[in-house]
Design a protein around this motif. Structure first.
Motif, short mmCIF file in Angstrom:
data_model
loop_
_atom_site.label_atom_id
_atom_site.label_comp_id
_atom_site.label_asym_id
_atom_site.label_seq_id
_atom_site.Cartn_x
_atom_site.Cartn_y
_atom_site.Cartn_z
N GLY A 214 0.81 -1.20 0.00
CA GLY A 214 0.00 0.00 0.00
C GLY A 214 0.84 1.25 0.00
N MET A 215 0.14 2.37 -0.01
CA MET A 215 0.83 3.65 0.01
C MET A 215 -0.08 4.70 0.62
N LEU A 216 0.56 5.72 1.15
CA LEU A 216 -0.14 6.88 1.70
C LEU A 216 0.30 8.09 0.89
N VAL A 217 -0.68 8.80 0.34
CA VAL A 217 -0.39 10.00 -0.45
C VAL A 217 -1.12 11.16 0.19
N ARG A 218 -0.38 12.19 0.54
CA ARG A 218 -0.96 13.41 1.10
C ARG A 218 -0.95 14.48 0.03
N GLU A 219 -2.13 14.84 -0.40
CA GLU A 219 -2.28 15.91 -1.36
C GLU A 219 -2.79 17.14 -0.61
N PRO A 220 -2.69 18.32 -1.19
CA PRO A 220 -3.17 19.50 -0.47
C PRO A 220 -4.65 19.42 -0.07
N GLU A 221 -5.48 18.83 -0.93
CA GLU A 221 -6.92 18.80 -0.66
C GLU A 221 -7.41 17.50 -0.05
N ARG A 222 -6.60 16.45 -0.08
CA ARG A 222 -7.07 15.16 0.43
C ARG A 222 -5.89 14.24 0.74
N VAL A 223 -6.22 13.19 1.50
CA VAL A 223 -5.25 12.14 1.80
C VAL A 223 -5.83 10.85 1.24
N VAL A 224 -4.97 10.08 0.55
CA VAL A 224 -5.39 8.83 -0.08
C VAL A 224 -4.52 7.69 0.43
N ILE A 225 -5.17 6.58 0.80
CA ILE A 225 -4.46 5.33 1.08
C ILE A 225 -4.77 4.39 -0.07
N GLY A 226 -3.74 3.99 -0.78
CA GLY A 226 -3.88 2.99 -1.83
C GLY A 226 -3.52 1.64 -1.25
N VAL A 227 -4.34 0.64 -1.54
CA VAL A 227 -4.11 -0.70 -1.01
C VAL A 227 -4.15 -1.68 -2.18
N ASN A 228 -3.28 -2.67 -2.14
CA ASN A 228 -3.17 -3.65 -3.22
C ASN A 228 -4.44 -4.48 -3.30
N GLU A 229 -5.14 -4.38 -4.44
CA GLU A 229 -6.42 -5.06 -4.62
C GLU A 229 -6.29 -6.58 -4.66
N ASP A 230 -5.09 -7.08 -4.89
CA ASP A 230 -4.90 -8.53 -4.99
C ASP A 230 -4.56 -9.19 -3.66
N HIS A 231 -4.34 -8.40 -2.62
CA HIS A 231 -4.01 -8.98 -1.32
C HIS A 231 -5.27 -9.41 -0.59
N SER A 232 -5.10 -10.34 0.35
CA SER A 232 -6.24 -10.85 1.12
C SER A 232 -6.89 -9.73 1.92
N ALA A 233 -8.13 -9.96 2.32
CA ALA A 233 -8.85 -8.95 3.12
C ALA A 233 -8.10 -8.65 4.41
N ALA A 234 -7.57 -9.67 5.07
CA ALA A 234 -6.83 -9.45 6.33
C ALA A 234 -5.59 -8.60 6.08
#
Length: 177
Positions: free
Chosen positions: A47-67
């Motif tokens: 995953g990744m954390l991106v801080r933009e001026p207007e928002r914060v986004v957490i990207g998570v790998n769609e292929d990884h298990s729910a846990a």
């Protein structure tokens, strides 16, 4: 108690979350206003954390298990709460280092701290101990398996959390998970 544990407990107390499983995606979106995006990523990137001026986004790998996704979101929330200065943080199985002004800021410590925050958020000490007091189990592997199911995390994560809380002496041998 470590700073990460305190921060996770304060967040749960502030929003009044009292029972497992804790839903980090809901906390991120509804309480903190963080956008969660499941995206295609290489297998070694969680995953990744991106801080933009207007928002914060957490990207998570769609292929990884729910846990694993739940742990990743919690880990990135740890960075969000504890490590304010960096605009992009990418977490992968392989260490990614950027040569910039923050490259000397002990990022290994930050990763350990974010993992600790994630464990404390998903498996809070008080919830784990309360669960253990009211449930019955015969063996440590049974304890780990049932806790993992109740808390929505992997058996490996539970095993290490129980060791870190001093509730079992060594991680449970889970064979292949």
């Amino acid at each position: 108690m470590a700073r990460a544990d305190v921060a996770a407990r304060q967040l749960l107390d502030r929003i009044g979350w009292t029972d497992p499983p804790v839903d980090p995606a809901r906390i991120a979106a509804e309480v903190l206003g963080v956008v969660i995006a499941e995206v295609a990523m290489p297998p070694d990137i969680s995953g990744m954390l991106v801080r933009e001026p207007e928002r914060v986004v957490i990207g998570v790998n769609e292929d990884h298990s729910a846990a694993r996704q739940r742990f990743t979101i919690s880990h990135e929330l740890g960075h969000f709460h504890l490590h304010k200065g960096r605009s992009t943080i990418i977490d992968s199985d392989v260490r990614v280092n950027f040569r910039d002004q923050v490259s000397s800021l002990a990022t290994d410590r930050e990763e350990v701290e974010a993992n600790r925050f994630a464990a404390a958020l998903l498996m809070p000490d008080h919830m784990v101990r309360s669960w253990i007091e009211r449930e019955s189990f015969q063996t440590a592997p049974e304890l780990v398996e049932r806790l993992a199911k109740s808390f929505g995390v992997s058996k490996v994560a539970v095993s290490f959390r129980l060791v870190n809380l001093g509730l079992i002496p060594t991680p449970v041998d889970l064979g292949y998970e």
